[in-house]
Design a protein around this motif. Structure first.
Motif, PDB file in Angstrom:
ATOM      1  N   ASP A 191      17.520 -35.569  56.415  1.00 25.42           N
ATOM      2  CA  ASP A 191      17.865 -36.960  56.090  1.00 25.42           C
ATOM      3  C   ASP A 191      19.250 -36.924  55.779  1.00 25.42           C
ATOM      4  N   GLU A 193      20.990 -39.511  55.176  1.00 27.98           N
ATOM      5  CA  GLU A 193      21.476 -40.405  54.515  1.00 27.98           C
ATOM      6  C   GLU A 193      20.759 -40.643  52.907  1.00 27.98           C
ATOM      7  N   TYR A 201      26.141 -40.790  50.276  1.00 26.61           N
ATOM      8  CA  TYR A 201      25.233 -39.975  50.600  1.00 26.61           C
ATOM      9  C   TYR A 201      25.378 -38.836  51.185  1.00 26.61           C
ATOM     10  N   ARG A 225      13.928 -41.312  52.218  1.00 25.69           N
ATOM     11  CA  ARG A 225      13.575 -42.537  52.819  1.00 25.69           C
ATOM     12  C   ARG A 225      14.131 -42.498  54.299  1.00 25.69           C
ATOM     13  N   HIS A 226      14.935 -41.927  54.670  1.00 26.66           N
ATOM     14  CA  HIS A 226      15.572 -41.963  56.164  1.00 26.66           C
ATOM     15  C   HIS A 226      15.494 -40.508  56.889  1.00 26.66           C
ATOM     16  N   SER A 233       9.593 -40.119  58.009  1.00 25.49           N
ATOM     17  CA  SER A 233      10.499 -41.323  57.460  1.00 25.49           C
ATOM     18  C   SER A 233       9.515 -42.567  57.198  1.00 25.49           C
ATOM     19  N   SER A 325      15.318 -54.809  54.465  1.00 26.78           N
ATOM     20  CA  SER A 325      14.049 -54.176  55.042  1.00 26.78           C
ATOM     21  C   SER A 325      12.785 -54.401  54.104  1.00 26.78           C
TER      22      SER A 325
END
Length: 455
Positions: A191, A193, A201, A225-226, A233, A325
């Motif tokens: 990840d 991010e 980040y 989450r990314h 993800s 989102s």
């Protein structure tokens, strides 16, 4: 069960003094109850967790993970999980609800006042001035927990007995106090991010396989989450990691070595955990589940289709928050989610038949419903084949190719789908391409498709 299992393990550690337990209890629960009072209580009162477990009644606990003071949105719940303890079947359900699910909240004094937002904002409503006129039952010390209970309960169709909210600091310190936890990842987790502590980040990387995680690493695995990897993800991947970490904590705290770390664990939790559980509640849950095997835990998640998963009850789109989102329920009434959650503890006599079951889609226009239903049923213990398309059908039917060999499974499926069981042979009715001609085949009709999408 991060909060429940951990606290219960702590309060019954022989190294703790009565005063230390009483201080911890008063700080975290606000009940003013002492250990001595609990010990003297012989018969639990009706409505308490101990009473419900003793009398075969389900117990529902809401677990919340939030940022706390280290986060710029301290009261948004980054993880939301419902725990149902079923003393009759001696099983436990863990159901993860994604933070991005949009709900129409009714938490204000006026019943007609609706506030549309992501479900992770419910906990913060009484703790900030984000909306006005919050109803009395959602104010005070436990107002945030009760507001979250109301909104999550509305989605899942359940009433919660208690809640536990743990912030990032408590989670990280708790894992460190245990000496770390062992978690196995099904694939790499990369990840780029991941949020750092300076409003920016940073990249994180974890290899596939089993590894020992520190508190900070466990937090990264739980929060990511990314991820680059599609399976990590997705909502399902994130829920799976959080549930894996909870089970790792459960395993560590219930060992002799875990008990020996009780004083350090109390220090880690005392200032950064919020709950309306009493000590008697904790003791009752611990006594009931201290020897519960992992095979008795059903792990579910509300999800939307993603590149690596089929999803079940949700879809990604715009359901009231513009370009943010967000996830939306396929059935805005939540009726199908309610039915599912109420049905997850399938009777063991049904599962013992080990009936081969296949879900097929004959609902005309709902192209992915067989995939969604298969994904939905997958954690429940049924023997499922891959879904396929079927000729259109107005009504849902259960095709029985077994000559009645699996009567209880056939009846369970008929009840769930509101369908009729029809005797079938390999040639009649004509099977669809890729369809099995043995065991039981569910042909989803237009009638169930309409109910699935709340039309």
């Amino acid at each position: 069960m991060i909060g429940v299992v951990l606290m219960v393990a702590l309060v019954f550690t022989a190294t703790l003094t009565y005063r230390r337990i009483d201080d911890f209890l008063n700080t975290t629960t606000g009940h003013g109850l002492t250990l001595g009072q609990v010990v003297q209580a012989v018969e639990p009162q009706p409505g308490t967790i101990a009473y419900k477990l003793d009398h075969g009644q389900q117990v529902n606990i809401l677990l919340l993970g939030m940022g706390g003071y280290e986060n710029d949105a301290p009261f948004l719940t980054d993880s939301i999980m419902a725990v149902t303890i079923d003393p009759n079947s001696h099983r436990v359900m863990l159901a993860s609800v994604p933070r991005d699910l949009v709900v129409h909240m009714n938490l204000q004094t006026s019943p007609s006042s609706i506030w549309t937002n992501k479900i992770n904002a419910a906990y913060e409503v009484p703790l900030t001035s984000i909306i006005c006129c919050v109803a009395a039952q959602y104010q005070g010390r436990d107002g945030g927990g009760h507001a979250a209970e109301h909104e999550v309960g509305k989605v899942l169709g359940m009433t919660f007995d208690r809640y536990i909210a743990v912030d990032f600091v408590a989670f990280r310190d708790m894992v460190n106090a245990l000496g770390g936890v062992d978690v196995c990842l099904t694939s790499n987790l990369d990840d780029n991010e991941y949020p750092n502590y300076g409003h920016g980040y940073m990249p994180i990387h974890f290899k596939a396989g089993c590894q020992h995680l520190t508190g900070e690493q466990a937090l990264e695995v739980a929060r990511s989450r990314h991820a680059i990897e599609a399976d990590q993800s997705s909502d399902f991947g994130r829920a799976r990691r959080q549930q894996d970490i909870m089970q790792a904590i459960k395993a560590k705290t219930t060992t002799v070595n875990g008990f020996a770390k009780a004083p350090a664990l109390l220090d880690a939790l005392q200032k950064n955990i919020h709950t309306d559980m009493s000590l008697s509640d904790m003791k009752a849950i611990y006594d009931w589940g201290k020897n519960l095997p992992n095979s008795s835990i059903l792990r579910l998640a509300l999800t939307a289709p993603a590149p690596a998963t089929d999803g079940n009850f949700l879809y990604g789109g715009n359901c009231g928050l513009g370009n943010a989102s967000q996830l939306c329920p396929e059935d805005p009434s939540y009726g199908m989610i309610h039915k599912y959650i109420a049905s997850v503890f399938i009777d063991q006599s049904v599962l013992a038949e080990k009936a081969p079951v296949q879900i097929t889609n004959g609902s005309y226009t709902y192209n992915d419903i067989a995939n969604r239903v298969t994904t939905m049923f997958d954690p429940l213990g049924l023997q499922l084949a891959d879904p396929v398309a079927h000729a259109g059908s107005a009504k849902t039917v259960i095709l029985d190719y077994s000559g009645g060999q699996f009567p209880q499974t056939a009846q369970w499926l008929a009840t769930y789908f509101g369908a009729t069981v029809v005797a079938a042979t390999p040639s009649s009715p004509a099977p669809a391409r890729g369809q099995q001609t043995y065991g039981l085949v569910v042909v989803i009709g237009h009638d169930f498709g309409v109910r699935w999408y709340g039309l």
